[in-house]
Design a protein around this motif. Structure first.
Motif, PDB file in Angstrom:
ATOM      1  N   LYS A 155      -3.729  -1.322   2.356  1.00 12.53           N
ATOM      2  CA  LYS A 155      -4.730  -1.280   1.332  1.00 12.53           C
ATOM      3  C   LYS A 155      -6.066  -0.664   1.876  1.00 12.53           C
ATOM      4  CE  LYS A 155      -3.941  -4.306  -2.516  1.00 12.53           C
ATOM      5  NZ  LYS A 155      -4.201  -5.390  -3.201  1.00 12.53           N
ATOM      6  N   SER A 156      -6.794   0.607   1.371  1.00 19.36           N
ATOM      7  CA  SER A 156      -7.562   1.333   1.917  1.00 19.36           C
ATOM      8  C   SER A 156      -8.838   1.106   0.975  1.00 19.36           C
ATOM      9  CB  SER A 156      -7.478   2.861   1.874  1.00 19.36           C
ATOM     10  OG  SER A 156      -8.498   3.414   1.848  1.00 19.36           O
ATOM     11  N   GLU A 157      -9.905   1.427   1.733  1.00 21.48           N
ATOM     12  CA  GLU A 157     -11.443   1.171   0.790  1.00 21.48           C
ATOM     13  C   GLU A 157     -11.545   2.349  -0.258  1.00 21.48           C
ATOM     14  OE1 GLU A 157     -15.382   0.139   2.523  1.00 21.48           O
ATOM     15  OE2 GLU A 157     -14.117   0.522   4.293  1.00 21.48           O
ATOM     16  N   TYR A 158     -10.885   3.344   0.086  1.00 28.19           N
ATOM     17  CA  TYR A 158     -10.925   4.715  -0.512  1.00 28.19           C
ATOM     18  C   TYR A 158      -9.685   5.350  -1.137  1.00 28.19           C
ATOM     19  CZ  TYR A 158     -14.999   4.243   2.385  1.00 28.19           C
ATOM     20  OH  TYR A 158     -15.932   3.971   3.377  1.00 28.19           O
ATOM     21  N   HIS A 159      -9.947   6.081  -2.213  1.00 29.71           N
ATOM     22  CA  HIS A 159      -8.882   6.722  -2.765  1.00 29.71           C
ATOM     23  C   HIS A 159      -8.954   8.386  -2.038  1.00 29.71           C
ATOM     24  CE1 HIS A 159      -8.365   3.853  -5.761  1.00 29.71           C
ATOM     25  NE2 HIS A 159      -9.540   3.900  -6.339  1.00 29.71           N
TER      26      HIS A 159
ATOM     27  N   LYS B 241     -13.493   3.179  -3.974  1.00 24.20           N
ATOM     28  CA  LYS B 241     -12.907   2.573  -4.850  1.00 24.20           C
ATOM     29  C   LYS B 241     -13.654   1.751  -5.934  1.00 24.20           C
ATOM     30  CE  LYS B 241      -8.278   1.565  -3.335  1.00 24.20           C
ATOM     31  NZ  LYS B 241      -7.247   0.960  -2.458  1.00 24.20           N
TER      32      LYS B 241
ATOM     33  N   VAL C 277     -12.774   8.947  -1.873  1.00 20.94           N
ATOM     34  CA  VAL C 277     -13.480   8.451  -3.026  1.00 20.94           C
ATOM     35  C   VAL C 277     -13.539   6.952  -3.114  1.00 20.94           C
ATOM     36  CG1 VAL C 277     -13.428   8.503  -5.549  1.00 20.94           C
ATOM     37  CG2 VAL C 277     -12.561  10.528  -4.458  1.00 20.94           C
TER      38      VAL C 277
END
Ligand SMILES: [Zn+2]
Lengths: 275, 277
Positions: free
Chosen positions: B3-7, A174, A172
């Motif tokens: 720290k990723s760009e996504y969840h 961010k 998803v």
């Protein structure tokens, strides 16, 4: 044309026949080895094919099909192997991602999932055997599975298996603070709009109501007047009849016989009539 | 996890990472275990969570609050159903929004949508360091908006400022144990916190202004005209509270009372005073 586009077609008479299909729409790993031919813009029509060309049927090429079948077999073999390996490792196998997946996004609040699915519905026992295929219940097109109720269906749509089948990565985006800010603004605006619409519809409703009330009152007034008129008329009629009888005006023809007899000297029947 | 760009769309990995590998909240707690296990399970099993919290990001949270949250609370009813408020708080624990985003929730969004502010306040209390909890939460002791609250005893009336006060003073709110913060005066002694400045402005200026307004030669000593309230001590907050009985400052007067009692607006305002000054 992006490098990820695929090209199906062949060269004929020095012209390139191009079908430009983004990979995200068509998943055909076997054609990835096909040569990519750049097409000059002047050859193209709106349909991506040179105008007047009727050569397209030649795309059916036995050699190409054989190659495709071979590739597909190889891919299937690869998948079986991966499945088996995943099973041995005690993990669940998912179709590997190839970079074409779209991000997973939240359900659209305006397109309420519950309306789509309806409430929990039980399906008679034996309506379908297992989940595979289409049967009574909630059917998932992408996975060809049917679920007994909306909860199971919902859980399925949240599953990795389903996401892979619809080409989503399960990741998803961010949001940034700016995006959050913009969303707040959007939702606030929408709410204000709804409120304005509500006020307008309320005013409209009130206006309509007022009109209806007015009509109703008018009708009542009319009826009241009519009733009054009737009463008045009836009263007048009654008075008139009384006065008429008072003057002893007879209704025409009612007593003609008596009058005649009286005029002729008879006082009535049965006294001196038999001679 | 870097720290990723996504969840991740779902919570599986988030919950799997309890233990040592997951990133910790600024207050050093593991966000996956901040809520109790039984509560977490109820949330993850709830239809609302599965449907409305799946694949939601920081911006979608706002949608969900606006659409679905019209009361605060933890679990409620005989089946201990989690409120949408609690489910979204759990989702926030997973999303771990940045301070900048939290500020959007609190201020810009919070002005417009009160339950968004309430949610952010709750989340801050669960994850931020104590000094930040005080500085971020205290300004909203001025927010008098009504909130509905659902609990075991049914629905009750609540106020934003009382909710903030609960978050600062109680040890359990919305079915969640609040971690023990240091008292405000301890943090002041450690010079981690400035003494609380009322949003009304600097206290000295205020007093000067008051003297001018009262003026006419008569010098007031701070409690002359007001007989209600306990007459103990004369901290700056005290003096001010007497002068501004009808204003927001009166909450600093140290009067007792259970902040849960909601008898009327005036009682309510005074009731929330029992807090470290
Ligand atoms: Zn599916």
């Amino acid at each position: 044309m992006s490098p990820s586009s695929i090209v199906i077609g062949r060269i004929a008479l020095g012209q390139a026949h191009i079908i430009d299909v983004p990979q995200s729409i068509v998943q055909t790993p076997t054609t990835q080895s096909a040569s990519v031919v750049k097409m000059s813009a002047k050859d193209s029509s709106a349909y991506g094919q040179a105008a007047g060309d009727t050569d397209f049927r030649k795309k059916y090429d036995l050699d190409e099909y054989a190659a495709k079948a071979k590739d597909r077999e190889a891919a299937e073999k690869e998948e079986r192997k991966a499945r088996w390996e995943a099973k041995m490792a005690g993990k669940k196998y998912y179709k590997p991602m190839d970079g074409s997946e779209t991000l997973t996004t939240a359900r659209n609040a305006t397109q309420d999932f519950r309306k789509l699915v309806g409430t929990t519905t039980l399906v008679p026992a034996g309506a379908g055997v297992g989940k595979r295929g289409r049967s009574a219940g909630f059917y998932c097109e992408a996975c060809d599975l049917t679920f007994k109720d909306n909860l199971q269906y919902l859980e399925h749509t949240n599953s990795m298996q389903h996401m892979r089948n619809i080409g989503q990565s399960g990741e998803v985006h961010k949001a940034t603070a700016e995006e959050v800010h913009a969303r707040i603004e959007l939702l606030w605006e929408r709410l204000q709009e709804q409120k304005r619409d509500q006020v307008i519809s309320l005013q409209e409703r009130l206006a309509v109501r007022k009109e209806e009330d007015e009509k109703e009152r008018e009708e009542k007034r009319r009826k009241r007047k009519e009733a009054e008129e009737k009463r008045k008329l009836a009263k007048e009629e009654a008075v008139k009849v009384k006065t008429e009888y008072g003057e002893d005006v007879r209704i025409e023809g009612e007593h003609d016989e008596d009058d005649m007899m009286a005029a002729m000297g008879f006082a009535g029947f049965g006294t001196t009539s038999k001679k | 996890m870097s720290k990723s760009e996504y969840h991740r769309a779902d919570e599986r990995r988030f919950l799997d990472e309890r233990g040592s590998s997951g990133p910790l909240a600024p207050n050093g707690l593991n966000p996956a275990t901040i809520m109790e296990k039984a509560v977490r399970e109820r949330i993850v099993d709830s239809y609302f969570y599965k449907e409305q919290c799946f694949a939601v990001n920081e911006a979608d949270i706002v949608d969900r609050v606006v659409e679905h949250v019209d009361f605060i609370g933890g679990v409620y009813g005989t089946v201990q159903k989690p409120t949408p408020f609690l489910c979204l708080a759990f989702k926030l624990l997973q999303l771990a929004p940045s301070d900048a985003i939290i500020d959007e929730y609190l201020s810009f969004g919070g002005e417009k949508f009160k339950y968004l502010r309430a949610l952010a306040l709750f989340y801050i209390r669960l994850t931020r360091q104590d000094k930040d909890v005080y500085t971020l939460l205290e300004p909203f002791l001025e927010d008098r908006r009504k909130l509905r609250r659902k609990g075991r005893a049914g629905t009750s009336l609540m106020y934003m400022d009382v909710f903030v006060d609960d978050l600062l003073t109680k040890d359990r709110v919305c079915s969640t144990s609040l971690w023990k913060m240091r008292k405000r005066d301890i943090l002041e002694d450690l010079e981690l916190l400035e003494p609380r400045v009322s949003p009304l402005g600097d206290i000295e200026d205020l007093l000067d202004e008051m003297d001018e307004v009262d003026g006419n030669g008569e010098v007031r000593n701070g409690d002359g005209n007001h007989t209600d309230g306990d007459d103990d001590g004369s901290s700056e907050g005290e003096v001010r509270s007497r002068r501004w009985r009808k204003s927001s400052a009166d909450r600093l007067s140290p009067q007792g009372g259970d902040s849960m009692d909601i008898d009327g607006p005036d009682d309510r305002r005074r009731s929330s005073g029992e807090r470290s000054p």
